[in-house]
Design a protein around this motif. Structure first.
Motif, PDB file in Angstrom:
ATOM      1  N   ILE B 287       1.471  -1.561   0.029  1.00 34.37           N
ATOM      2  CA  ILE B 287      -0.195  -0.229  -0.110  1.00 34.37           C
ATOM      3  C   ILE B 287       0.955   1.598  -0.183  1.00 34.37           C
ATOM      4  O   ILE B 287       0.310   2.237  -0.764  1.00 34.37           O
ATOM      5  N   THR B 288       1.855   1.254   0.789  1.00 33.42           N
ATOM      6  CA  THR B 288       2.660   2.345   1.188  1.00 33.42           C
ATOM      7  C   THR B 288       3.579   2.742  -0.090  1.00 33.42           C
ATOM      8  O   THR B 288       3.632   3.547  -1.188  1.00 33.42           O
ATOM      9  N   ILE B 289       4.335   1.653  -1.069  1.00 34.07           N
ATOM     10  CA  ILE B 289       4.429   1.848  -2.183  1.00 34.07           C
ATOM     11  C   ILE B 289       3.825   1.833  -2.716  1.00 34.07           C
ATOM     12  O   ILE B 289       3.961   3.716  -4.236  1.00 34.07           O
ATOM     13  N   ILE B 290       2.873   1.818  -3.313  1.00 34.45           N
ATOM     14  CA  ILE B 290       1.418   2.945  -4.548  1.00 34.45           C
ATOM     15  C   ILE B 290       1.955   3.785  -4.301  1.00 34.45           C
ATOM     16  O   ILE B 290       1.723   5.216  -4.813  1.00 34.45           O
ATOM     17  N   VAL B 291       1.289   4.261  -2.606  1.00 34.90           N
ATOM     18  CA  VAL B 291       1.543   5.556  -2.457  1.00 34.90           C
ATOM     19  C   VAL B 291       2.425   6.101  -2.340  1.00 34.90           C
ATOM     20  O   VAL B 291       2.578   7.712  -3.364  1.00 34.90           O
ATOM     21  N   VAL B 292       3.422   5.878  -2.359  1.00 31.29           N
ATOM     22  CA  VAL B 292       4.566   7.153  -2.827  1.00 31.29           C
ATOM     23  C   VAL B 292       5.009   6.697  -4.479  1.00 31.29           C
ATOM     24  O   VAL B 292       5.225   8.210  -5.080  1.00 31.29           O
ATOM     25  N   ILE B 293       4.690   5.796  -5.141  1.00 33.79           N
ATOM     26  CA  ILE B 293       4.840   6.031  -6.582  1.00 33.79           C
ATOM     27  C   ILE B 293       3.229   6.835  -7.122  1.00 33.79           C
ATOM     28  O   ILE B 293       3.682   8.340  -8.574  1.00 33.79           O
ATOM     29  N   ILE B 294       2.688   6.960  -6.379  1.00 34.53           N
ATOM     30  CA  ILE B 294       1.098   8.202  -7.369  1.00 34.53           C
ATOM     31  C   ILE B 294       1.614   9.416  -6.951  1.00 34.53           C
ATOM     32  O   ILE B 294       1.398  10.460  -7.371  1.00 34.53           O
ATOM     33  N   SER B 295       2.220   9.724  -5.519  1.00 37.45           N
ATOM     34  CA  SER B 295       2.643  11.207  -4.803  1.00 37.45           C
ATOM     35  C   SER B 295       3.550  11.710  -5.571  1.00 37.45           C
ATOM     36  O   SER B 295       3.300  12.251  -6.150  1.00 37.45           O
ATOM     37  N   PHE B 296       4.363  10.253  -6.579  1.00 34.20           N
ATOM     38  CA  PHE B 296       5.481  10.931  -7.332  1.00 34.20           C
ATOM     39  C   PHE B 296       4.663  11.300  -8.721  1.00 34.20           C
ATOM     40  O   PHE B 296       5.350  12.116  -9.110  1.00 34.20           O
ATOM     41  N   LEU B 297       4.125  10.288  -9.582  1.00 40.65           N
ATOM     42  CA  LEU B 297       3.408  10.732  -9.959  1.00 40.65           C
ATOM     43  C   LEU B 297       3.266  12.299 -10.631  1.00 40.65           C
ATOM     44  O   LEU B 297       3.040  13.336 -11.445  1.00 40.65           O
ATOM     45  N   ASN B 298       1.878  12.206  -9.072  1.00 41.46           N
ATOM     46  CA  ASN B 298       1.029  13.690  -8.862  1.00 41.46           C
ATOM     47  C   ASN B 298       2.610  14.571  -9.219  1.00 41.46           C
ATOM     48  O   ASN B 298       1.843  16.148  -9.758  1.00 41.46           O
ATOM     49  N   TYR B 299       3.691  14.958  -8.400  1.00 41.78           N
ATOM     50  CA  TYR B 299       4.676  15.875  -8.687  1.00 41.78           C
ATOM     51  C   TYR B 299       5.389  15.756 -10.018  1.00 41.78           C
ATOM     52  O   TYR B 299       5.090  17.205 -10.719  1.00 41.78           O
ATOM     53  N   LEU B 300       5.057  15.197 -10.505  1.00 45.03           N
ATOM     54  CA  LEU B 300       6.028  15.200 -11.870  1.00 45.03           C
ATOM     55  C   LEU B 300       4.944  15.792 -13.064  1.00 45.03           C
ATOM     56  O   LEU B 300       4.958  16.463 -13.365  1.00 45.03           O
ATOM     57  N   GLY B 301       3.378  15.215 -12.426  1.00 46.55           N
ATOM     58  CA  GLY B 301       2.735  15.933 -13.361  1.00 46.55           C
ATOM     59  C   GLY B 301       2.683  17.358 -13.045  1.00 46.55           C
ATOM     60  O   GLY B 301       2.483  17.899 -14.209  1.00 46.55           O
ATOM     61  N   SER B 302       2.365  17.974 -11.888  1.00 50.54           N
ATOM     62  CA  SER B 302       2.312  19.111 -11.639  1.00 50.54           C
ATOM     63  C   SER B 302       3.667  19.978 -11.629  1.00 50.54           C
ATOM     64  O   SER B 302       3.186  21.103 -12.106  1.00 50.54           O
ATOM     65  N   ARG B 303       4.480  19.718 -11.780  1.00 52.31           N
ATOM     66  CA  ARG B 303       6.004  20.367 -11.920  1.00 52.31           C
ATOM     67  C   ARG B 303       5.823  20.466 -14.018  1.00 52.31           C
ATOM     68  O   ARG B 303       6.198  21.852 -14.230  1.00 52.31           O
ATOM     69  N   LYS B 304       5.305  19.390 -14.957  1.00 56.90           N
ATOM     70  CA  LYS B 304       4.689  19.707 -15.784  1.00 56.90           C
ATOM     71  C   LYS B 304       3.734  20.949 -17.183  1.00 56.90           C
ATOM     72  O   LYS B 304       4.142  21.720 -17.311  1.00 56.90           O
ATOM     73  N   ILE B 305       3.157  20.430 -15.448  1.00 56.25           N
ATOM     74  CA  ILE B 305       1.850  21.721 -15.908  1.00 56.25           C
ATOM     75  C   ILE B 305       2.230  23.341 -15.875  1.00 56.25           C
ATOM     76  O   ILE B 305       2.216  24.255 -16.227  1.00 56.25           O
ATOM     77  N   ALA B 306       3.119  22.919 -14.542  1.00 55.41           N
ATOM     78  CA  ALA B 306       3.604  23.986 -13.706  1.00 55.41           C
ATOM     79  C   ALA B 306       4.695  25.379 -15.772  1.00 55.41           C
ATOM     80  O   ALA B 306       4.562  26.187 -15.604  1.00 55.41           O
ATOM     81  N   GLY B 307       4.878  23.972 -15.515  1.00 57.39           N
ATOM     82  CA  GLY B 307       6.588  24.023 -16.321  1.00 57.39           C
ATOM     83  C   GLY B 307       5.871  24.578 -17.876  1.00 57.39           C
ATOM     84  O   GLY B 307       6.489  26.141 -18.461  1.00 57.39           O
ATOM     85  N   GLU B 308       4.479  24.121 -18.610  1.00 62.67           N
ATOM     86  CA  GLU B 308       3.492  24.450 -19.145  1.00 62.67           C
ATOM     87  C   GLU B 308       3.066  25.885 -19.451  1.00 62.67           C
ATOM     88  O   GLU B 308       3.357  26.636 -20.238  1.00 62.67           O
ATOM     89  N   GLU B 309       2.981  26.001 -17.958  1.00 59.36           N
ATOM     90  CA  GLU B 309       2.189  27.455 -18.153  1.00 59.36           C
ATOM     91  C   GLU B 309       3.821  28.403 -18.164  1.00 59.36           C
ATOM     92  O   GLU B 309       3.221  29.739 -18.712  1.00 59.36           O
ATOM     93  N   GLY B 310       4.327  28.456 -17.116  1.00 54.77           N
ATOM     94  CA  GLY B 310       5.727  29.105 -17.525  1.00 54.77           C
ATOM     95  C   GLY B 310       5.795  29.640 -18.698  1.00 54.77           C
ATOM     96  O   GLY B 310       6.486  31.119 -19.378  1.00 54.77           O
ATOM     97  N   VAL B 311       6.453  28.642 -19.892  1.00 58.49           N
ATOM     98  CA  VAL B 311       6.023  28.798 -21.493  1.00 58.49           C
ATOM     99  C   VAL B 311       5.964  29.873 -22.043  1.00 58.49           C
ATOM    100  O   VAL B 311       5.732  31.059 -22.221  1.00 58.49           O
ATOM    101  N   LYS B 312       4.270  29.548 -21.647  1.00 53.32           N
ATOM    102  CA  LYS B 312       3.099  30.860 -21.900  1.00 53.32           C
ATOM    103  C   LYS B 312       3.546  31.932 -22.166  1.00 53.32           C
ATOM    104  O   LYS B 312       3.572  33.400 -21.812  1.00 53.32           O
ATOM    105  N   SER B 313       3.839  32.368 -20.481  1.00 49.38           N
ATOM    106  CA  SER B 313       3.597  33.599 -19.797  1.00 49.38           C
ATOM    107  C   SER B 313       4.600  34.066 -20.468  1.00 49.38           C
ATOM    108  O   SER B 313       6.072  34.250 -20.846  1.00 49.38           O
TER     109      SER B 313
END
Lengths: 284, 313
Positions: B287-313
């Motif tokens: 269960i913990t490994i699944i939590v860690v993987i999902i949190s990590f994916l989430n972190y990558l995802g939010s960084r990607k979105i933030a990066g795209e926004e940065g390019v736009k502005s």
């Protein structure tokens, strides 16, 4: 200024009757299951089983209540839960505020890494340790059927410390602390006479949160409590589930009685809980 | 703001504090540190140890088994059923819950709404109700024969649904319990985030003639990005702990054919029904490994979105 007024006028028009209808429906949905607990608890099982079932409260609530008291020592359960809940709430507020104060306003070695550490442990699922926690209570501490097994691990939690750190960091100005320091006040006196009055509302909400959590906690208490006189409310109610027959009226009466004290509490503290939840959102 | 981002920001703040007495700082965190070490960290470390053992409660014959618990778990069909159910229940609770909570938050954020505090308070009532009580009342409402929901559906001329036996219906029933308890709470979290959005953004949107829907999509949602990410992480952690609702609804196996058995329920079943503590510890680690993987994916995802926004502005 003209634009602002125009915007305001425009916005006022925007609260349509549908908004109130929408909120009304959700208020109904919020209350209905609790109302339904009372409906089933106050009717005979036959009234509920007939088609269409009775949807208004019946007259048998006191009969069910007597059956509830015969089935489980419910007064003991109430007393135990309130006592455990209050002890945990008070202790959590006190120790969390102490640790939060140190983490928000003092400088010491390892503070940074300690903070990161607290936050990362908050992300771990709480059931990860539950098996071992039970083994510790059963094999090493002999705290099975003892309230210590519920109270001691909950005396102070990472959530509470994080909550109080954020509160103290944002609400207690450094200037006051500096001034107090110049006066030569002892640290604990600073904490008691300057920090504490400022954080009181937030501390109260933390106490409420932990009381509610303790009241509603099921998994761990169900593992460590055995004697009926030591049951908490939730564990007592769970005993009403018969192995072969389901006396729904009795079970629902128990669930209703387990919720009623919180509803009464909610009448007095509901608003503060709402602002606590909303403050917590900004803190997080 | 996500917890991780927050943690990163902290060191950069220079708090003036009360330096003269800093040596006391450690004393103040000692009670927390002690309790946490004994009842938080030690059990977690011991769980890792336990996962490599065959361990029974009162037996003296506990022995080291290496990775055997894990290799058994990988091949355990019940484990994979629990994984599937946990995720499908999470999905059918999180998505509708978020949509409805956002709608409620937008409605509650209207500055001219009458009885604003009343509505907010009423929406929080389900959250103070215990999961046990929620499970009890919804088990009755979703009952196969005399449950209110089937009776109402019959009245409306709809077909009867087996809310307990069917895989999807039973998971919808469980998701309903979760949603009922959490939707108002989530609405308040989103409401707080919406109220923190600078008013100027709404005023300029209004001047530009944006419709309410456009304002929601182009102003509110992007401003709530951090809150939504945070709620997704917290929601996943909570979702992976779904336990009591299925236990009340259908016992420790999560229904006769495990149609709504979840990971945490399976952990509970292995430890406290079958007495296999080592195996249960392995489930806990999974269960913990699944939590860690999902949190990590989430972190990558939010960084990607933030990066795209940065390019736009």
């Amino acid at each position: 200024m003209t634009t602002l007024t125009a915007v305001k006028v425009n916005r006022r028009r925007k609260v349509s009757p549908f908004t109130y209808l929408f909120l009304g429906i959700f208020t109904f949905i919020s209350i209905f299951p609790l109302y339904w607990l009372f409906v089933v608890a106050s009717n005979s099982n036959e009234e509920i089983a007939k088609i269409p079932p009775s949807v208004v409260p019946g007259s048998r609530f006191l009969v069910q209540l007597r059956a509830l008291y015969e089935a489980v020592p419910f007064n003991w359960a109430l007393f135990n839960t309130i006592a455990i809940g209050v002890v945990i709430a008070v202790s959590q507020v006190f120790f969390s505020a102490l640790a939060g104060f140190a983490l928000a306003k003092m400088k010491f070695k390892g503070k940074k890494s300690f903070m990161v550490f607290i936050i990362s442990t908050m992300m771990l699922p709480s059931q990860l340790g539950v098996v071992v926690l039970y083994l510790i209570m059963a094999n090493y501490l002999n705290w099975v059927d003892d309230f210590k097994s519920l109270v001691v691990p909950a005396l102070v939690t990472a959530f509470g410390v994080f909550w109080m750190r954020q509160t103290i960091d944002t609400q207690v100005p450094n200037e006051i602390l500096e001034a107090a320091k110049l006066d030569g006040a002892a640290v604990f006196r600073i904490f008691r006479s300057i920090v504490y009055p400022v954080i009181k509302p937030s501390a109260f909400v933390l106490g409420l949160f932990s009381f509610l959590y303790t009241w509603n906690d099921y998994l761990f208490p169900s593992l460590v409590l055995n004697s009926p006189n030591r049951f908490t409310v939730q564990i007592a109610i769970r005993q009403l589930n018969g192995s072969y027959t389901q006396d729904y009226a009795l079970i629902m009466c128990g669930a209703f009685m387990a919720t009623l004290p919180l509803l009464i509490l909610f009448v007095f503290v509901g608003k503060r809980l709402v602002s606590g939840v909303m403050d917590g959102a900004v803190k997080g | 703001m996500s917890l991780l981002q927050k943690a990163k920001m902290m060191p950069s703040r220079k708090a003036a504090g009360i330096h003269a007495h800093d040596k006391w700082g450690f004393l103040y965190i000692t009670p927390f540190f002690t309790i946490f070490l004994l009842f938080g960290l030690l059990p977690i470390l011991f769980t890792v140890y336990l996962a490599f053992y065959h361990w029974e409660l009162l037996s003296e014959a506990n022995y080291y088994v290496g990775f055997q618990n894990f290799s058994e778990l990988i091949k355990d069909p019940y484990f994979w059923i629990a994984v599937r159910n946990t995720f499908s229940i999470f999905f059918i609770s999180f998505v509708p819950q978020t949509i409805v909570a956002l709608l409620l938050a937008v409605v509650l954020a209207n500055p001219h709404l009458k009885f604003a505090m009343f509505w907010r308070t009423m929406l929080l009532i389900p959250w103070i109700t215990s999961v046990l009580a929620v499970g009890i009342v919804f088990s009755q409402l979703f009952g196969r024969e005399f449950g209110m929901i089937n009776v109402a559906m019959q009245y409306l001329g709809l077909p009867q649904v087996d809310w307990v036996g069917g895989t999807i219906p039973s998971q919808v029933a469980i998701a309903t319990m979760i949603n009922w308890r959490w939707v108002g709470y989530n609405a308040l979290i989103y409401l707080a985030a919406i109220l923190a959005i600078p008013k100027e953004l709404y005023e300029s949107a209004e001047i530009d003639g944006a419709s309410r829907w456009q304002t929601f999509i182009y102003v509110t949602i992007p401003q709530l990005r951090n809150t939504l990410t945070f709620m997704l992480v917290v929601g996943t952690i909570g979702g992976l702990q779904t336990f009591l609702e299925p236990l009340i609804y259908g016992g420790a196996t999560g229904g006769d054919s495990r149609q709504f058995s979840t990971l945490t329920l399976y952990l509970f079943e292995q430890a406290f029904i079958n007495g296999r503590f080592g195996y249960a510890a392995a489930i806990g680690i999974a269960i913990t490994i699944i939590v860690v993987i999902i949190s990590f994916l989430n972190y990558l995802g939010s960084r990607k979105i933030a990066g795209e926004e940065g390019v736009k502005s």
